[in-house]
Write a protein that holds these residues in place. Structure first.
Motif, PDB file in Angstrom:
ATOM      1  N   LEU A 151       0.808  -1.217   0.000  1.00 22.19           N
ATOM      2  CA  LEU A 151       0.000   0.000   0.000  1.00 22.19           C
ATOM      3  C   LEU A 151       0.844   1.271   0.000  1.00 22.19           C
ATOM      4  CD1 LEU A 151      -2.819  -0.983   2.532  1.00 22.19           C
ATOM      5  CD2 LEU A 151      -2.936  -0.948   0.041  1.00 22.19           C
ATOM      6  N   GLU A 154       4.354   0.231  -3.172  1.00 20.93           N
ATOM      7  CA  GLU A 154       3.868  -0.089  -4.515  1.00 20.93           C
ATOM      8  C   GLU A 154       2.845   0.922  -5.022  1.00 20.93           C
ATOM      9  OE1 GLU A 154       4.822  -2.497  -6.544  1.00 20.93           O
ATOM     10  OE2 GLU A 154       6.254  -3.430  -5.158  1.00 20.93           O
ATOM     11  N   GLU A 155       2.049   1.479  -4.123  1.00 23.20           N
ATOM     12  CA  GLU A 155       0.992   2.404  -4.535  1.00 23.20           C
ATOM     13  C   GLU A 155       1.413   3.862  -4.379  1.00 23.20           C
ATOM     14  OE1 GLU A 155      -1.974   1.680  -5.755  1.00 23.20           O
ATOM     15  OE2 GLU A 155      -2.087  -0.480  -5.477  1.00 23.20           O
ATOM     16  N   LYS A 158      -0.208   6.732  -6.322  1.00 22.31           N
ATOM     17  CA  LYS A 158      -1.639   6.451  -6.466  1.00 22.31           C
ATOM     18  C   LYS A 158      -2.386   6.843  -5.197  1.00 22.31           C
ATOM     19  CE  LYS A 158      -2.924   2.897  -9.788  1.00 22.31           C
ATOM     20  NZ  LYS A 158      -3.473   1.538  -9.900  1.00 22.31           N
ATOM     21  N   ALA A 308      -7.846  -4.505  -4.339  1.00 16.37           N
ATOM     22  CA  ALA A 308      -6.522  -4.497  -3.698  1.00 16.37           C
ATOM     23  C   ALA A 308      -5.999  -5.902  -3.441  1.00 16.37           C
ATOM     24  CB  ALA A 308      -6.607  -3.729  -2.375  1.00 16.37           C
ATOM     25  N   THR A 311      -2.547  -6.940  -4.740  1.00 16.82           N
ATOM     26  CA  THR A 311      -1.483  -6.273  -3.983  1.00 16.82           C
ATOM     27  C   THR A 311      -1.304  -6.908  -2.618  1.00 16.82           C
ATOM     28  OG1 THR A 311      -1.972  -4.198  -5.113  1.00 16.82           O
ATOM     29  CG2 THR A 311      -0.712  -4.047  -3.080  1.00 16.82           C
ATOM     30  N   ARG A 385      -6.642   1.893   2.747  1.00 14.52           N
ATOM     31  CA  ARG A 385      -6.821   2.410   1.387  1.00 14.52           C
ATOM     32  C   ARG A 385      -7.631   3.699   1.385  1.00 14.52           C
ATOM     33  NH1 ARG A 385      -5.028  -0.391  -2.859  1.00 14.52           N
ATOM     34  NH2 ARG A 385      -6.214   1.010  -4.206  1.00 14.52           N
TER      35      ARG A 385
END
Length: 775
Positions: A151, A154-155, A158, A308, A311, A385
């Motif tokens: 989260l 990698e994100e 975003k 998600a 992920t 998230r």
């Protein structure tokens, strides 16, 4: 210490499916450097500040159902304090805010759920509150550890994590100084002054609202705070607009529709007990639309979880791989990528499962304990998230708790678990999940801050675990203290006795000095309402013990120093039992006489007691949860409304709109969505004026000023909470000096326009700090 400038982050709309921005991200403190970080003084200061913020957050959550984010204020206080007692490194200050932030998030989960026990007629026991706080808090931290890489890393690019990004900005400018520091602290000063003038001084209306006269049920409102404006700017126009669209649907479509069709109906419509035509827009929202929003949030959360899942699976595979590889592989990882070992997560979760199951105070069965772990995993992920998309301040923790309660109570109903003890078990389940989700979201913000400044994740996670335990010790006693301070005992009389099985062996002295047995009456549809009572040996009710949290008794009789004659013209308003259980006539005394205006109890021409208003803490979220538990286990929940929310989220997905931020907008009051939308609008205008580079950089002038707004508004909110907690609002309220202007909607709109205009001006005129290292 060298400073490396962060790389500009692409807009959310344009980000590829597998963003590569994390690969080129360079933290402020490089992985090769090892400054002081997890020191005793940092952890001790963080724990102390966390305790202070936890106590204030409990009060705020019980009073208005909201809490103030603690990370940024703690970061500012840490920088300030350490400058007096020896300068700290940026990573030490980060440990302070990480450790302290656990208190606020746990306080929110506890205060939102556990008061429901009082509303269902139970006692709040210190051991239960403490245990639930610790278990939920530890669960949130441990479950977030394997999700961090997926989260946060990698994100990156975003998921914005606005409060985490803002906190990193505050820490870095506290370290570098220069133009960056001036921008952030200018925002801090302006945000602090704005909110202080608006509340508690009340020199302008910070909460304007308008009801449309020719459009029944339609209304708009705005909680025009600087922190919400800053959050809206950081998350950007797309998410801010989607959230606002949900608020528009709720307040300008659904509520007017219900008001329109209910206007001519002469009987209440379930679940309300009053006529729709007599309801305000907020009444309609709380009795109908809130269930729709809860169904939409739950559905949007599950959809988000599904998206998600790849992920999450990747993160767990990575964790299992490192678990098998052992310490050799772990040593090869750079400092900024070292989490607590996966073995700690696995064994820690197993220990928590056993503790939840075996704790005698909780009375939770093994299937329910397993259910808690499953829900905890789901909603820690969803919460993290959501915090990444729209920030912690708009994280609908209560919506996730509603979803937990719905599913848990349905399973209980299917298994025939509908007794009084099962309701407490259902609430304990929801409480642990709520606390875990709340702390998981806050943990993700802290880890995002650490990712940006170059912290060691493992050391942050240790600080969080310490903060959970220290804050939990205070939260439980704060909750009990507030409830005891405002609890009253009112004389009651019923024609029937309480069933003997409801009477305990506990003895308590009543207001009349006599001893009575304590009874707990469940919600059984009997003549005596659910609650806690003092009863005589025969079961006859003597007094109702009205809790300070969510209580229903509005006045308490206080004996006058000496009896006074009933003034001429005093109106009789019926009869009422006094604290001595004798019947008295209620008299209403008008202004202008020797006695203060108000209501009194009297007999034989003499006034004996004054009816004084009792202060209560409403606990709006807890009231909703108690209603849901009773509603399902007694088969009275409005499922049609919940399913409408489910379908609403699915419609949004079919239209290509992210359902979760939209559902959050439906669930939250529109007053929360409005300032976030304005912040997103300012960001859109800045981007158009300066191009995409004007607003998406982590150190753009607009982002820095927004970070200051969030910090200043959050600290001023704590000052306002302290003033309210001390009962000193009237001493600071200056609205009577300029009554006409200060109470008007225009005053708040003008004041908010000033700080929004200042944000726009700073964003388009300031020079970006990207590519510079200021000292």
């Amino acid at each position: 210490m060298s400073a490396s400038a962060p790389v500009p982050v692409p807009e959310v709309e344009a980000a590829p499916e597998a963003p590569a921005s994390h690969a080129s991200h360079e933290p402020y403190v490089p992985a090769s450097a090892s400054p002081r970080e997890l020191t005793v003084r940092a952890v001790a200061l963080g724990a102390l500040l966390g305790i202070v913020f936890a106590a204030s957050s409990v009060y705020l959550a019980l009073k208005v159902g909201l809490t103030v984010s603690a990370s940024i204020p703690i970061a500012v206080m840490s920088i300030t304090i350490f400058r007096f007692f020896g300068r700290a490194t940026i990573l030490e200050n980060n440990i302070v805010q990480t450790t302290g932030s656990a208190g606020e998030s746990i306080a929110a989960g506890v205060a939102f759920t556990l008061p429901s026990l009082l509303l269902m007629g139970y006692d709040l026991v210190a051991g239960r509150v403490l245990l639930l706080s610790v278990l939920g808090g530890l669960l949130g931290v441990l479950m977030m550890i394997p999700l961090r890489h997926g989260l946060i890393v990698e994100e990156h690019g975003k998921l914005k994590y606005p409060e985490g990004t803002a906190c990193a900005d505050v820490l870095i400018v506290g370290e570098t100084g220069g133009t960056n520091a001036k921008t952030v602290f200018a925002g801090f000063g302006l945000g602090f002054l704005y909110k202080l003038v608006g509340d508690p001084l009340k020199l302008f209306n910070m909460n304007p609202a308008h009801r449309f006269s020719g459009w029944k049920g339609a209304s708009v409102a705005g909680e025009l705070t600087p922190e919400m404006l800053g959050v809206g700017y950081i998350i950007g126009p797309k998410t801010a607009s989607t959230t606002m669209a949900g608020g528009v649907l709720a307040y300008l479509v659904l509520i007017p529709l219900i008001a329109f069709f209910g206007d001519k109906i002469d009987s209440p419509i379930f679940p309300a007990t009053t006529l729709i035509r007599d309801m305000s827009p907020n009444d309609i929202r709380s009795r109908y639309v809130l269930y729709i929003g809860a169904g939409a949030v739950a559905t949007g959360g599950f959809i988000s979880l599904g998206r998600a899942l790849p992920t999450i699976v990747k993160a767990f595979r990575s964790g299992l791989k490192s678990f098998r590889a052992g310490k050799a592989a772990e040593k090869q990882a750079p400092r900024t990528e070292k989490d607590l070992p996966f073995s700690v997560v696995v064994y820690g979760l197993i220990a928590l499962l056993l503790a939840i199951w075996l704790a005698p105070t909780l009375g939770i069965s093994l299937p329910t304990a397993i259910l808690i772990m499953l829900f905890g995993f789901v909603f820690v992920t969803v919460s993290s998230r959501i915090c990444g998309e729209i920030g912690s301040s708009s994280n609908p923790i209560s919506g996730m708790t509603v979803a937990t309660l719905l599913i848990t109570c349905l399973l209980f109903l299917a298994m025939g678990w509908v007794g009084v003890d099962h309701r407490a078990m259902a609430l304990s389940t929801a409480a642990i999940v709520c606390i875990a989700a709340s702390n998981g979201g806050a943990t993700s913000q802290d880890l995002k801050t650490g990712y940006l400044v170059g912290a060691t994740p493992r050391r942050q996670q240790i600080g969080l675990l310490v903060g959970v335990v220290t804050s939990a010790l205070v939260i439980g006693y704060t909750l009990l203290f507030l409830n005891a301070s405002y609890t009253t005992r009112a004389a009651e009389a019923y024609d029937v006795p309480i069933p003997m099985e409801s009477i305990t062996a506990q003895v308590e002295t009543g207001p009349d000095g006599k001893e009575y047995r304590v009874a707990y009456q469940p919600d059984s549809g009997a003549a005596i309402p659910q609650g806690k009572y003092l009863v005589e040996a025969s079961g006859r009710v003597a007094f109702v013990i009205d809790p300070g949290i969510g209580g229903r008794v509005p006045h308490e009789p206080k004996r006058l120093a000496e009896a006074s004659a009933v003034p001429a013209g005093a109106a009789s308003k019926g009869a009422m039992l006094g604290p001595d259980r004798r019947s008295y006539t209620v008299f209403e005394v008008a202004e202008g006489g020797a006695l203060a205006a108000g209501r009194y109890l009297g007999e034989d021409g003499k006034l004996v007691y004054e009816l004084r208003e009792v202060k209560k803490l409403d606990a709006p979220k807890a009231s909703l949860f108690a209603l849901i538990i009773d509603g399902i286990l007694t088969r009275k929940l409005p499922w049609s409304l919940v399913l409408i929310g489910v379908m609403l989220a699915l419609v949004m997905e079919l239209c290509g709109v992210a359902s979760l931020p939209f559902a959050v907008g439906v669930y939250l009051p529109i007053s929360t969505s409005v300032p976030i939308f304005v912040g997103g609008l300012v960001r859109w205008l800045v981007d158009r004026r300066r191009g995409q580079a004007g607003g998406d950089e982590e150190f753009s002038p607009g982002t820095l000023l927004s970070s200051g707004y969030i910090a200043g508004g959050a600290i001023a909110g704590l000052v306002a909470a302290l003033v309210a907690g001390l009962g000193m609002e009237h001493r600071f309220d200056l609205s009577t000096v300029f009554t006409t202007f200060t109470t008007s909607n225009l005053s708040g709109v003008v004041a908010f326009g000033v700080i929004a205009g200042a944000l726009y001006w700073a964003a388009i005129r300031g020079k970006s700090a990207v590519g510079k290292a200021e000292g």
